[in-house]
Write a protein that holds these residues in place. Structure first.
Motif, PDB file in Angstrom:
ATOM      1  N   SER A  60      63.535 -54.522 -17.466  1.00 50.26           N
ATOM      2  CA  SER A  60      61.918 -54.772 -17.555  1.00 50.26           C
ATOM      3  C   SER A  60      61.733 -55.243 -16.083  1.00 50.26           C
ATOM      4  CB  SER A  60      61.824 -56.000 -18.296  1.00 50.26           C
ATOM      5  OG  SER A  60      62.227 -55.902 -19.712  1.00 50.26           O
ATOM      6  N   ARG A  61      62.530 -55.712 -15.209  1.00 53.13           N
ATOM      7  CA  ARG A  61      62.083 -55.878 -13.865  1.00 53.13           C
ATOM      8  C   ARG A  61      61.973 -54.767 -13.098  1.00 53.13           C
ATOM      9  NH1 ARG A  61      65.719 -61.505 -12.499  1.00 53.13           N
ATOM     10  NH2 ARG A  61      64.329 -63.022 -13.423  1.00 53.13           N
ATOM     11  N   ILE A  62      62.747 -53.717 -13.392  1.00 51.81           N
ATOM     12  CA  ILE A  62      63.056 -52.310 -12.883  1.00 51.81           C
ATOM     13  C   ILE A  62      61.834 -51.516 -13.165  1.00 51.81           C
ATOM     14  CG2 ILE A  62      64.173 -50.239 -12.805  1.00 51.81           C
ATOM     15  CD1 ILE A  62      66.764 -52.011 -13.117  1.00 51.81           C
ATOM     16  N   CYS A  63      61.491 -51.648 -14.577  1.00 55.36           N
ATOM     17  CA  CYS A  63      60.145 -50.929 -15.125  1.00 55.36           C
ATOM     18  C   CYS A  63      58.997 -51.570 -14.556  1.00 55.36           C
ATOM     19  CB  CYS A  63      60.113 -51.298 -16.728  1.00 55.36           C
ATOM     20  SG  CYS A  63      61.300 -50.299 -17.374  1.00 55.36           S
ATOM     21  N   LEU A  64      58.894 -52.948 -14.188  1.00 52.45           N
ATOM     22  CA  LEU A  64      57.842 -53.526 -13.644  1.00 52.45           C
ATOM     23  C   LEU A  64      57.498 -52.845 -12.200  1.00 52.45           C
ATOM     24  CD1 LEU A  64      55.533 -55.794 -13.960  1.00 52.45           C
ATOM     25  CD2 LEU A  64      57.236 -57.324 -12.790  1.00 52.45           C
ATOM     26  N   ASP A  65      58.609 -52.774 -11.540  1.00 52.55           N
ATOM     27  CA  ASP A  65      58.541 -52.241 -10.307  1.00 52.55           C
ATOM     28  C   ASP A  65      57.935 -50.637 -10.253  1.00 52.55           C
ATOM     29  OD1 ASP A  65      59.186 -54.566  -8.917  1.00 52.55           O
ATOM     30  OD2 ASP A  65      61.556 -53.983  -8.769  1.00 52.55           O
ATOM     31  N   VAL A  66      58.657 -49.969 -11.200  1.00 54.19           N
ATOM     32  CA  VAL A  66      58.237 -48.560 -11.327  1.00 54.19           C
ATOM     33  C   VAL A  66      56.712 -48.625 -11.998  1.00 54.19           C
ATOM     34  CG1 VAL A  66      58.435 -46.806 -12.652  1.00 54.19           C
ATOM     35  CG2 VAL A  66      60.462 -47.990 -12.025  1.00 54.19           C
ATOM     36  N   LEU A  67      56.278 -49.431 -12.629  1.00 52.75           N
ATOM     37  CA  LEU A  67      54.767 -49.494 -12.999  1.00 52.75           C
ATOM     38  C   LEU A  67      53.745 -49.758 -11.913  1.00 52.75           C
ATOM     39  CD1 LEU A  67      55.178 -51.076 -16.573  1.00 52.75           C
ATOM     40  CD2 LEU A  67      54.486 -48.749 -16.110  1.00 52.75           C
TER      41      LEU A  67
END
Length: 321
Positions: A69-76
């Motif tokens: 989820s943190r990785i996805c947050l960075d991508v977003l």
């Protein structure tokens, strides 16, 4: 996070979380490719931990979900800049229903294509994913983790680096944005009936029939990504869309239209010379089509390769192990 990952500690427990992680990441990112990359990154970090550290983690799934989820947050958070470089409109990657094509899903979660691991429900409907795109990254993460996957705000706070109360407010704000996307529409059978008539009118290049099936305020958005022909801006108005669809039929002789599920909802797929070239998702209200999302970017149609022939992409092992 919570009990979602409580399937046992150690490497075996971690491997068993792959399907759940892909489902979370796809809803957060709207891209099968980016979801797979995020999950691969999370597994890489997991296997990069010292063995004794991994053994200390009671719930590998909770750890992996937080990291993913943190990785996805960075991508977003970096998506705005990437979307500005994208040619034309950006739409989420559409998902096929393998059962409709007589294709069996891969056995086990480790060997299946990522798209086959995603559960098709209302939270992956194209209308829903498009609304998610309008949210801030923090809103999207809070909403998806809480409202879709039922994680408590106390755990979401650890992902976002905010208080549980702040995460609750983010989810509430996102929920208000979702409102219209969750407005009850026709049943799947009702949608399929409308789209069957759209297909017939499109094949017959019957503009009058198409106009009757399209809401006067309907909007068509196409995503070619600069790799396939597509209108650069949305086509607005039922009459204009009808003329556009008829023109497409004129310019693409031999185009084959198929009624297929797209992200779990009735949709249409166009093939030419046996190759899927367009996947169209629809929103239907009051017996008329209100929105059309047509994905033509071939990079986003890779999960549909099975519809054109054998799938040959080699699946990657979790974390490259």
């Amino acid at each position: 996070m919570g009990t979602a990952g409580a399937v046992g500690a150690g490497a075996d427990g971690a491997v068993g979380e792959r399907r759940q992680l892909i489902n979370v990441a796809y809803r957060l990112l709207g891209s099968v490719t980016e979801a797979e990359d995020a999950v691969q990154d999370a597994y890489g970090r997991w296997y990069g931990l010292p063995r004794n550290r991994r053994e200390e983690i009671r719930s590998p799934g909770a750890w992996l979900t937080t990291v993913t989820s943190r990785i996805c947050l960075d991508v977003l958070s970096s998506a705005r800049a990437r979307r500005e470089r994208y040619v034309g409109a950006w739409l989420p990657e559409p998902l096929p229903d393998r059962a409709e094509w007589g294709q069996a899903e891969g056995a086990g979660t480790g060997g299946a294509d990522p798209a086959d691991q995603i559960v098709l429900d209302e939270s992956v409907a194209m209308a829903f994913l498009v609304v998610l795109e309008s949210m801030t990254p923090a809103e999207r993460v809070a909403f998806v983790l809480h409202d879709v996957f039922r994680y408590p705000f106390a755990e979401i706070a650890g992902v976002l680096g905010r208080t549980p109360a702040a995460c609750k407010q983010l989810a509430a704000s996102a929920r208000r944005r979702v409102g219209d996307a969750r407005t009850a529409g026709p049943s799947a059978t009702g949608r399929a009936d409308v789209l069957r008539r759209v297909k017939e009118a499109w094949e017959a290049k019957d503009i009058a029939a198409l106009v009757g099936l399209l809401d006067p305020a309907a909007v068509l958005t196409a995503d070619g990504g600069g790799l396939a022909g597509a209108v650069p801006r949305p086509v607005e108005g039922g009459a204009r869309i009808a003329r556009y669809l008829a023109a497409v039929a004129d310019q693409a002789p031999g185009l084959e239209l198929l009624e297929r599920s797209v992200n779990g909802m009735p949709g249409l797929v166009a093939r030419r010379a046996g190759v899927v070239v367009t996947v169209a998702a629809f929103d239907v209200h009051g017996g008329r089509v209100t929105r059309i999302w047509a994905v033509r970017n071939p990079e986003k149609l890779r999960p549909w390769a099975l519809e054109s022939g054998p799938w040959t992409a080699a699946p990657r092992a979790p974390g490259g192990s």
